[in-house]
Motif scaffolding. Structure first.
Motif, PDB file in Angstrom:
ATOM      1  N   GLY A 201       5.910 -23.489 -12.455  1.00 25.02           N
ATOM      2  CA  GLY A 201       6.517 -22.149 -12.342  1.00 25.02           C
ATOM      3  C   GLY A 201       7.525 -22.050 -11.215  1.00 25.02           C
ATOM      4  O   GLY A 201       8.650 -21.553 -11.415  1.00 25.02           O
ATOM      5  N   LEU A 202       7.169 -22.537 -10.021  1.00 21.64           N
ATOM      6  CA  LEU A 202       8.073 -22.427  -8.866  1.00 21.64           C
ATOM      7  C   LEU A 202       9.264 -23.376  -9.001  1.00 21.64           C
ATOM      8  O   LEU A 202      10.371 -23.039  -8.582  1.00 21.64           O
ATOM      9  N   ALA A 203       9.003 -24.573  -9.583  1.00 20.39           N
ATOM     10  CA  ALA A 203      10.107 -25.530  -9.791  1.00 20.39           C
ATOM     11  C   ALA A 203      11.149 -24.911 -10.710  1.00 20.39           C
ATOM     12  O   ALA A 203      12.360 -25.008 -10.463  1.00 20.39           O
TER      13      ALA A 203
ATOM     14  N   ARG B  29      -8.291 -24.762  -8.546  1.00 18.12           N
ATOM     15  CA  ARG B  29      -8.032 -23.325  -8.571  1.00 18.12           C
ATOM     16  C   ARG B  29      -6.917 -22.985  -9.567  1.00 18.12           C
ATOM     17  O   ARG B  29      -7.001 -22.047 -10.323  1.00 18.12           O
ATOM     18  N   SER B  30      -5.899 -23.820  -9.579  1.00 20.98           N
ATOM     19  CA  SER B  30      -4.776 -23.566 -10.478  1.00 20.98           C
ATOM     20  C   SER B  30      -5.170 -23.755 -11.928  1.00 20.98           C
ATOM     21  O   SER B  30      -4.689 -23.066 -12.809  1.00 20.98           O
ATOM     22  N   ARG B  31      -5.981 -24.788 -12.156  1.00 22.18           N
ATOM     23  CA  ARG B  31      -6.417 -25.063 -13.515  1.00 22.18           C
ATOM     24  C   ARG B  31      -7.139 -23.829 -14.070  1.00 22.18           C
ATOM     25  O   ARG B  31      -6.931 -23.425 -15.197  1.00 22.18           O
TER      26      ARG B  31
ATOM     27  N   ASP C 165       4.129 -13.405 -11.619  1.00 21.94           N
ATOM     28  CA  ASP C 165       2.876 -13.919 -12.211  1.00 21.94           C
ATOM     29  C   ASP C 165       2.022 -14.561 -11.121  1.00 21.94           C
ATOM     30  O   ASP C 165       0.817 -14.331 -11.037  1.00 21.94           O
ATOM     31  N   ASN C 166       2.687 -15.381 -10.281  1.00 18.39           N
ATOM     32  CA  ASN C 166       1.951 -16.035  -9.188  1.00 18.39           C
ATOM     33  C   ASN C 166       1.349 -15.006  -8.234  1.00 18.39           C
ATOM     34  O   ASN C 166       0.200 -15.134  -7.815  1.00 18.39           O
ATOM     35  N   ALA C 167       2.185 -14.000  -7.881  1.00 14.53           N
ATOM     36  CA  ALA C 167       1.706 -12.972  -6.951  1.00 14.53           C
ATOM     37  C   ALA C 167       0.453 -12.293  -7.516  1.00 14.53           C
ATOM     38  O   ALA C 167      -0.492 -11.994  -6.770  1.00 14.53           O
TER      39      ALA C 167
ATOM     40  N   LYS D 235      -1.525 -13.691  -9.820  1.00 16.68           N
ATOM     41  CA  LYS D 235      -2.568 -14.712 -10.025  1.00 16.68           C
ATOM     42  C   LYS D 235      -3.311 -15.033  -8.737  1.00 16.68           C
ATOM     43  O   LYS D 235      -4.528 -15.216  -8.736  1.00 16.68           O
ATOM     44  N   TYR D 236      -2.555 -15.145  -7.632  1.00 20.62           N
ATOM     45  CA  TYR D 236      -3.162 -15.613  -6.388  1.00 20.62           C
ATOM     46  C   TYR D 236      -3.526 -14.457  -5.449  1.00 20.62           C
ATOM     47  O   TYR D 236      -3.416 -14.568  -4.236  1.00 20.62           O
ATOM     48  N   THR D 237      -3.886 -13.335  -6.038  1.00 18.99           N
ATOM     49  CA  THR D 237      -4.401 -12.194  -5.266  1.00 18.99           C
ATOM     50  C   THR D 237      -5.730 -11.797  -5.911  1.00 18.99           C
ATOM     51  O   THR D 237      -6.001 -12.163  -7.052  1.00 18.99           O
TER      52      THR D 237
HETATM   53  P1  ADP Z   1       1.236 -22.755 -11.040  1.00 11.15           P
HETATM   54  O1  ADP Z   1       1.655 -22.667 -12.425  1.00 11.15           O
HETATM   55  O2  ADP Z   1       0.149 -23.730 -10.768  1.00 11.15           O
HETATM   56  O3  ADP Z   1       1.031 -21.435 -10.404  1.00 11.15           O
HETATM   57  P2  ADP Z   1       3.644 -22.831  -9.499  1.00 11.15           P
HETATM   58  O4  ADP Z   1       4.718 -23.825  -9.485  1.00 11.15           O
HETATM   59  O5  ADP Z   1       3.995 -21.467  -9.959  1.00 11.15           O
HETATM   60  O6  ADP Z   1       2.469 -23.453 -10.335  1.00 11.15           O
HETATM   61  O7  ADP Z   1       3.025 -22.752  -8.058  1.00 11.15           O
HETATM   62  C1  ADP Z   1       2.718 -23.927  -7.375  1.00 11.15           C
HETATM   63  C2  ADP Z   1       1.532 -23.702  -6.440  1.00 11.15           C
HETATM   64  O8  ADP Z   1       1.925 -22.841  -5.389  1.00 11.15           O
HETATM   65  C3  ADP Z   1       0.389 -23.048  -7.103  1.00 11.15           C
HETATM   66  O9  ADP Z   1      -0.496 -24.000  -7.633  1.00 11.15           O
HETATM   67  C4  ADP Z   1      -0.241 -22.239  -6.027  1.00 11.15           C
HETATM   68  O10 ADP Z   1      -1.253 -22.994  -5.403  1.00 11.15           O
HETATM   69  C5  ADP Z   1       0.870 -21.999  -5.033  1.00 11.15           C
HETATM   70  N1  ADP Z   1       1.358 -20.597  -5.097  1.00 11.15           N
HETATM   71  C6  ADP Z   1       2.444 -20.165  -5.758  1.00 11.15           C
HETATM   72  N2  ADP Z   1       2.621 -18.842  -5.572  1.00 11.15           N
HETATM   73  C7  ADP Z   1       1.602 -18.444  -4.773  1.00 11.15           C
HETATM   74  C8  ADP Z   1       1.225 -17.190  -4.206  1.00 11.15           C
HETATM   75  N3  ADP Z   1       1.946 -16.076  -4.422  1.00 11.15           N
HETATM   76  N4  ADP Z   1       0.148 -17.165  -3.417  1.00 11.15           N
HETATM   77  C9  ADP Z   1      -0.567 -18.267  -3.174  1.00 11.15           C
HETATM   78  N5  ADP Z   1      -0.280 -19.492  -3.666  1.00 11.15           N
HETATM   79  C10 ADP Z   1       0.800 -19.576  -4.458  1.00 11.15           C
END
Ligand code: ADP
Length: 425
Positions: free
Chosen positions: A391-393, A381-383, A328-330, A332-334
């Motif tokens: 998510g990462l935690a 940006r995340s908001r 999801d992050n991959a 989202k942040y592309t």
């Molecule tokens: P969120 O739900 O805000 O994405 P995460 O715990 O998943 O929270 O991620 C923490 C932060 O790490 C994010 O706010 C984002 O800024 C950064 N991040 C995570 N994955 C990526 C990624 N693939 N590319 C860029 N930034 C990332």
């Protein structure tokens, strides 16, 4: 609170160590005293024996006469003794205990003490508290008791060395106690560190959780108050407000689910909760799902999976959840046109899962924190992308619960790569 606990820790540490130290000091003093008295007694006995041997006893008119012509208090002709001491007096008594002769301090006419050792105060010098050690031995000639020999020596050498020892202990013990107190304080600080850290984390977590819940609750409230109660006639606006309420409630529910997840899945998973799974099958279903999503977002999605099964023991739901968070992050942040790559490989009885993107990347100063709960690189940006920073935690907690590790590499504006390492079955 922590200051008080630290002080209490230091206080009890000093008290317990101090008691041990004082007990130790008393034991040392007592043992030294015993040892020195024993050596002194041996010396006194040797000298008394020598004096007894030098004394001549002659039977005259049926009575034993004592001749002390050869007796001298100077011991120059004898081998050196363990303790050099001065003889205070030598006294000879007959078998009835009447004083016959003496050298040194004047003596009472009658023998007052029984044979053996005694410690006495030297009468001559009351101011300096000088002590004497006295030995009385019976004298025998041809198995017949002929009297008693009494020798007393000054205890000065022992008194002086014990005074030095007392001085050393009375300075050394408080000094050591002070150092122990200081160590206690420093150690207390070190011991409190993890507790303080955990407490601060908990405080931050609670504050962040409340903060995150406040926004959707406020939105629900304002939508209900302003939208539903005020504009009773406007059904279009009412619908929009209701949609807002639904979206805020969904967001709140997602947050609560995430918080519950983090609270419940602490530590390693039980072996009975782990099932043998094929990682390739699990990842393949994710590939199918994310290929569609990537298409919608106009992203390239590439998957490299091994041709043979990769067997490991895992909770497939949890592992799927962790991988979904990363995928999801991959996505989202592309941005449109970027590439997301998912790769599974094995090496030395380990499975590696890599999720890589060439998206916006993460600044180097944020990298050490991104696995922390509620941590977001750029809150604004995340908001926008709807993340809570959990998510990462969650992904890390799941991987660590499986005994694995998750690592990250990222270059700002170049992309990010997450790597998961799990042991093979
Ligand atoms: P969120 O739900 O805000 O994405 P995460 O715990 O998943 O929270 O991620 C923490 C932060 O790490 C994010 O706010 C984002 O800024 C950064 N991040 C995570 N994955 C990526 C990624 N693939 N590319 C860029 N930034 C990332």
């Amino acid at each position: 609170m922590f200051h008080q606990s630290r002080r209490r820790l230091a206080y009890w540490f000093t008290l317990s160590m101090g008691s041990i130290l004082i007990l130790f000091a008393f034991t040392i003093y007592y043992l030294q005293l015993q040892d020195r008295i024993k050596t002194f007694d041996e010396t006194l006995y040797t000298r008394t024996k020598r004096l007894a041997m030098k004394t001549e006893y002659r039977l005259q008119k049926g009575r034993w006469q004592i001749h002390t012509d050869n007796v001298s208090l100077q011991e120059s002709d004898t081998p050196p003794l363990k303790i050099e001491t001065k003889i205070a007096y030598v006294r000879w008594y007959d078998s009835q205990g009447n004083l016959e002769q003496f050298i040194g301090t004047a003596a009472p006419g009658q023998l007052t003490s029984s044979p053996g050792y005694q410690t006495l105060k030297a009468d001559s010098d009351t101011t300096q508290k000088q002590l004497l050690r006295q030995l009385t031995i019976p004298l025998q000639q041809d198995k017949e008791s002929i009297g008693y020999l009494q020798v007393a020596a000054y205890l000065n050498p022992i008194q002086e060395s014990l005074t030095q020892l007392r001085l050393f202990l009375s300075v050394g013990v408080p000094l050591t106690l002070g150092l122990v107190g200081l160590f206690g304080w420093v150690l207390g600080g070190v011991a409190m560190q993890p507790t303080r850290h955990a407490y601060e984390q908990l405080q931050r977590f609670t504050a962040d959780a409340s903060h995150e819940l406040r926004a959707p609750v406020a939105a629900i409230l304002s939508n209900a108050q302003v939208g539903l109660l005020a504009s009773v006639d406007d059904t279009v606006q009412q619908r929009r407000r209701l949609e807002n309420i639904v979206s805020s409630t969904k967001s709140m529910s997602a947050l609560i689910n995430n918080l519950l997840f983090l609270a419940r899945h602490q530590g390693r998973l039980n072996p009975q909760d782990l099932k043998e799974i094929d990682l390739v099958v699990l990842v393949q279903s994710l590939v199918d799902e994310y290929k569609i999503l990537a298409q919608q977002l106009n992203l390239n999605f590439i998957a490299h999976l091994p041709p043979t099964p990769v067997k490991l023991k895992a909770d497939s739901d949890l592992l799927t959840q962790a991988l979904k968070n990363l995928l999801d992050n991959a996505c989202k942040y592309t941005v449109s046109g970027d590439t997301v790559t998912l790769k599974v490989s094995t090496k030395l009885r380990r499975a590696f899962i890599e999720i890589e993107d060439n998206g916006i990347g993460i600044p180097a100063e944020d990298l050490p924190h991104i696995f922390e709960r509620f941590y977001r690189v750029d809150t604004a940006r995340s908001r926008q992308t709807g993340g809570f920073g959990l998510g990462l935690a969650i992904a890390q907690q799941i991987i660590e619960a499986h005994g694995g590790q998750i690592t990250v590499e990222s270059v700002l504006e170049k992309g990010t790569k997450f790597q998961i390492c799990l042991s093979l079955f």
